[in-house]
Design a protein around this motif. Structure first.
Motif, PDB file in Angstrom:
ATOM      1  N   ILE A   1       0.842  -1.202   0.000  1.00 52.63           N
ATOM      2  CA  ILE A   1       0.000   0.000   0.000  1.00 52.63           C
ATOM      3  C   ILE A   1       0.876   1.251   0.000  1.00 52.63           C
ATOM      4  CG2 ILE A   1      -1.651   1.352   1.369  1.00 52.63           C
ATOM      5  CD1 ILE A   1      -2.786  -1.414   2.325  1.00 52.63           C
ATOM      6  N   THR A   2       1.852   1.295   0.886  1.00 53.07           N
ATOM      7  CA  THR A   2       2.706   2.484   0.963  1.00 53.07           C
ATOM      8  C   THR A   2       3.566   2.635  -0.295  1.00 53.07           C
ATOM      9  OG1 THR A   2       4.348   1.252   2.236  1.00 53.07           O
ATOM     10  CG2 THR A   2       2.756   2.574   3.472  1.00 53.07           C
ATOM     11  N   ALA A   3       4.042   1.529  -0.847  1.00 53.77           N
ATOM     12  CA  ALA A   3       4.867   1.605  -2.066  1.00 53.77           C
ATOM     13  C   ALA A   3       4.056   2.174  -3.228  1.00 53.77           C
ATOM     14  CB  ALA A   3       5.423   0.227  -2.418  1.00 53.77           C
ATOM     15  N   VAL A   4       2.836   1.690  -3.404  1.00 53.04           N
ATOM     16  CA  VAL A   4       1.985   2.189  -4.487  1.00 53.04           C
ATOM     17  C   VAL A   4       1.631   3.655  -4.254  1.00 53.04           C
ATOM     18  CG1 VAL A   4      -0.288   1.965  -5.578  1.00 53.04           C
ATOM     19  CG2 VAL A   4       1.069  -0.074  -5.089  1.00 53.04           C
ATOM     20  N   TYR A   5       1.292   4.010  -3.019  1.00 55.73           N
ATOM     21  CA  TYR A   5       0.949   5.399  -2.676  1.00 55.73           C
ATOM     22  C   TYR A   5       2.124   6.329  -2.976  1.00 55.73           C
ATOM     23  CZ  TYR A   5      -0.823   9.352   0.024  1.00 55.73           C
ATOM     24  OH  TYR A   5      -1.272  10.587   0.407  1.00 55.73           O
ATOM     25  N   ASN A   6       3.337   5.913  -2.574  1.00 52.13           N
ATOM     26  CA  ASN A   6       4.525   6.731  -2.840  1.00 52.13           C
ATOM     27  C   ASN A   6       4.840   6.836  -4.324  1.00 52.13           C
ATOM     28  OD1 ASN A   6       5.047   7.405  -0.154  1.00 52.13           O
ATOM     29  ND2 ASN A   6       6.150   5.493   0.196  1.00 52.13           N
ATOM     30  N   LYS A   7       4.509   5.808  -5.073  1.00 56.17           N
ATOM     31  CA  LYS A   7       4.753   5.835  -6.519  1.00 56.17           C
ATOM     32  C   LYS A   7       3.754   6.757  -7.225  1.00 56.17           C
ATOM     33  CE  LYS A   7       5.607   2.730 -10.354  1.00 56.17           C
ATOM     34  NZ  LYS A   7       5.671   1.345 -10.805  1.00 56.17           N
ATOM     35  N   ILE A   8       2.499   6.759  -6.755  1.00 58.63           N
ATOM     36  CA  ILE A   8       1.453   7.567  -7.399  1.00 58.63           C
ATOM     37  C   ILE A   8       1.611   9.045  -7.056  1.00 58.63           C
ATOM     38  CG2 ILE A   8      -1.025   8.034  -7.421  1.00 58.63           C
ATOM     39  CD1 ILE A   8      -1.473   5.051  -6.994  1.00 58.63           C
ATOM     40  N   ILE A   9       1.868   9.359  -5.797  1.00 63.82           N
ATOM     41  CA  ILE A   9       1.918  10.747  -5.335  1.00 63.82           C
ATOM     42  C   ILE A   9       3.357  11.076  -4.958  1.00 63.82           C
ATOM     43  CG2 ILE A   9       1.019  12.411  -3.679  1.00 63.82           C
ATOM     44  CD1 ILE A   9      -1.533  10.687  -3.781  1.00 63.82           C
ATOM     45  N   LYS A  10       3.938  11.998  -5.697  1.00 65.79           N
ATOM     46  CA  LYS A  10       5.356  12.325  -5.513  1.00 65.79           C
ATOM     47  C   LYS A  10       5.579  13.456  -4.509  1.00 65.79           C
ATOM     48  CE  LYS A  10       6.628   9.565  -8.899  1.00 65.79           C
ATOM     49  NZ  LYS A  10       7.054   8.250  -8.579  1.00 65.79           N
ATOM     50  N   GLU A  11       4.712  14.466  -4.497  1.00 70.69           N
ATOM     51  CA  GLU A  11       4.892  15.664  -3.669  1.00 70.69           C
ATOM     52  C   GLU A  11       4.648  15.336  -2.188  1.00 70.69           C
ATOM     53  OE1 GLU A  11       5.908  19.294  -2.615  1.00 70.69           O
ATOM     54  OE2 GLU A  11       5.949  18.639  -4.717  1.00 70.69           O
ATOM     55  N   PRO A  12       5.662  15.514  -1.310  1.00 69.97           N
ATOM     56  CA  PRO A  12       5.520  15.163   0.112  1.00 69.97           C
ATOM     57  C   PRO A  12       4.389  15.900   0.826  1.00 69.97           C
ATOM     58  CG  PRO A  12       7.822  15.592  -0.431  1.00 69.97           C
ATOM     59  CD  PRO A  12       7.017  15.960  -1.636  1.00 69.97           C
ATOM     60  N   LEU A  13       4.206  17.179   0.526  1.00 69.51           N
ATOM     61  CA  LEU A  13       3.158  17.944   1.200  1.00 69.51           C
ATOM     62  C   LEU A  13       1.766  17.425   0.807  1.00 69.51           C
ATOM     63  CD1 LEU A  13       2.615  20.265   3.110  1.00 69.51           C
ATOM     64  CD2 LEU A  13       2.554  21.801   1.135  1.00 69.51           C
ATOM     65  N   ILE A  14       1.584  17.104  -0.457  1.00 69.84           N
ATOM     66  CA  ILE A  14       0.305  16.556  -0.925  1.00 69.84           C
ATOM     67  C   ILE A  14       0.079  15.172  -0.315  1.00 69.84           C
ATOM     68  CG2 ILE A  14      -0.963  15.733  -2.961  1.00 69.84           C
ATOM     69  CD1 ILE A  14       0.365  17.990  -4.541  1.00 69.84           C
ATOM     70  N   LYS A  15       1.138  14.375  -0.223  1.00 64.81           N
ATOM     71  CA  LYS A  15       1.035  13.050   0.406  1.00 64.81           C
ATOM     72  C   LYS A  15       0.496  13.164   1.820  1.00 64.81           C
ATOM     73  CE  LYS A  15       4.884  10.669  -1.545  1.00 64.81           C
ATOM     74  NZ  LYS A  15       6.168  10.040  -1.339  1.00 64.81           N
ATOM     75  N   LYS A  16       1.108  14.040   2.609  1.00 63.33           N
ATOM     76  CA  LYS A  16       0.700  14.199   4.003  1.00 63.33           C
ATOM     77  C   LYS A  16      -0.718  14.744   4.108  1.00 63.33           C
ATOM     78  CE  LYS A  16       5.357  14.723   5.761  1.00 63.33           C
ATOM     79  NZ  LYS A  16       6.377  15.613   6.275  1.00 63.33           N
ATOM     80  N   ALA A  17      -1.055  15.728   3.258  1.00 62.86           N
ATOM     81  CA  ALA A  17      -2.391  16.319   3.297  1.00 62.86           C
ATOM     82  C   ALA A  17      -3.460  15.276   2.956  1.00 62.86           C
ATOM     83  CB  ALA A  17      -2.475  17.503   2.336  1.00 62.86           C
ATOM     84  N   LEU A  18      -3.214  14.464   1.941  1.00 62.89           N
ATOM     85  CA  LEU A  18      -4.185  13.426   1.561  1.00 62.89           C
ATOM     86  C   LEU A  18      -4.363  12.389   2.672  1.00 62.89           C
ATOM     87  CD1 LEU A  18      -3.389  12.844  -2.219  1.00 62.89           C
ATOM     88  CD2 LEU A  18      -5.442  13.882  -1.233  1.00 62.89           C
ATOM     89  N   VAL A  19      -3.274  12.023   3.326  1.00 67.44           N
ATOM     90  CA  VAL A  19      -3.364  11.055   4.429  1.00 67.44           C
ATOM     91  C   VAL A  19      -4.200  11.631   5.561  1.00 67.44           C
ATOM     92  CG1 VAL A  19      -2.034   9.906   6.246  1.00 67.44           C
ATOM     93  CG2 VAL A  19      -1.269   9.776   3.879  1.00 67.44           C
ATOM     94  N   VAL A  20      -3.947  12.891   5.915  1.00 70.80           N
ATOM     95  CA  VAL A  20      -4.695  13.526   7.004  1.00 70.80           C
ATOM     96  C   VAL A  20      -6.175  13.623   6.642  1.00 70.80           C
ATOM     97  CG1 VAL A  20      -5.033  15.705   8.237  1.00 70.80           C
ATOM     98  CG2 VAL A  20      -2.730  14.778   7.956  1.00 70.80           C
ATOM     99  N   VAL A  21      -6.498  14.066   5.432  1.00 75.42           N
ATOM    100  CA  VAL A  21      -7.896  14.180   4.999  1.00 75.42           C
ATOM    101  C   VAL A  21      -8.564  12.807   4.996  1.00 75.42           C
ATOM    102  CG1 VAL A  21      -9.375  14.706   3.009  1.00 75.42           C
ATOM    103  CG2 VAL A  21      -7.591  16.315   3.699  1.00 75.42           C
ATOM    104  N   PHE A  22      -7.855  11.800   4.497  1.00 76.04           N
ATOM    105  CA  PHE A  22      -8.399  10.438   4.457  1.00 76.04           C
ATOM    106  C   PHE A  22      -8.708   9.930   5.858  1.00 76.04           C
ATOM    107  CE2 PHE A  22      -7.802   5.795   4.382  1.00 76.04           C
ATOM    108  CZ  PHE A  22      -8.739   5.455   3.424  1.00 76.04           C
TER     109      PHE A  22
END
Length: 155
Positions: free
Chosen positions: A94-115
């Motif tokens: 799950i984390t590998a695919v998520y990191n591959k799809i979303i590159k920008e660290p700030l967007i990654k963190k924001a999406l995780v928090v919203v989710f």
């Protein structure tokens, strides 16, 4: 010899994954079937009155709609536990695919928090709901709206 141990471990992991996924599919199928049973076969009181012309109780396999509802809830909790187990087992993927799809660290963190916030709200909102309370007027019972204009006669 080391290769044999790795293949045995991979086989055990595959059997475990298959078992968890099979149990999840069984629980989902049972939840859907019991939901349909409660909604369309073991109908609530006001609908039973309209269809059967009087106070009746409906049972299947010796259980009424409330008992089937409890089984539905229990299976929901079992499915939730299996889902958590499934996510834990596949966390690296799950984390590998998520990191591959979303590159920008700030967007990654924001999406995780919203989710996480949205999932938490969907899980706990029902504990904070205040239902509308309306007294039943004597002799009127629940207000039933029939879809058709066909008169209901006693059977």
């Amino acid at each position: 010899m080391n290769t044999v141990k790795k293949s045995e471990k991979a086989m055990r992991k595959s059997v475990f994954n298959f078992t968890v996924n099979t149990l999840m599919a069984f629980c989902m199928s049972a939840l859907i079937g019991i939901g349909f049973l409660i909604k369309y076969t073991l109908i609530p009181g006001q609908e039973r009155w309209a269809i059967y012309g009087g106070p009746t109780e409906l049972f299947w396999l010796g259980m009424d709609r409330h008992q089937w509802g409890m089984l539905h809830l229990i299976l929901g909790f079992v499915l939730l536990g299996l889902l958590v187990l499934h996510i834990l087992v596949h966390w690296k993927v799950i984390t590998a695919v998520y990191n591959k799809i979303i590159k920008e660290p700030l967007i990654k963190k924001a999406l995780v928090v919203v989710f996480i916030i949205l999932c938490t709200v969907m899980i706990i909102f029902s504990f904070f709901i205040k239902p509308n309370i309306e007294p039943i007027k004597k002799g009127s019972g629940r207000q039933v709206t029939l879809v058709t204009n066909i008169p209901i006669t006693a059977m």
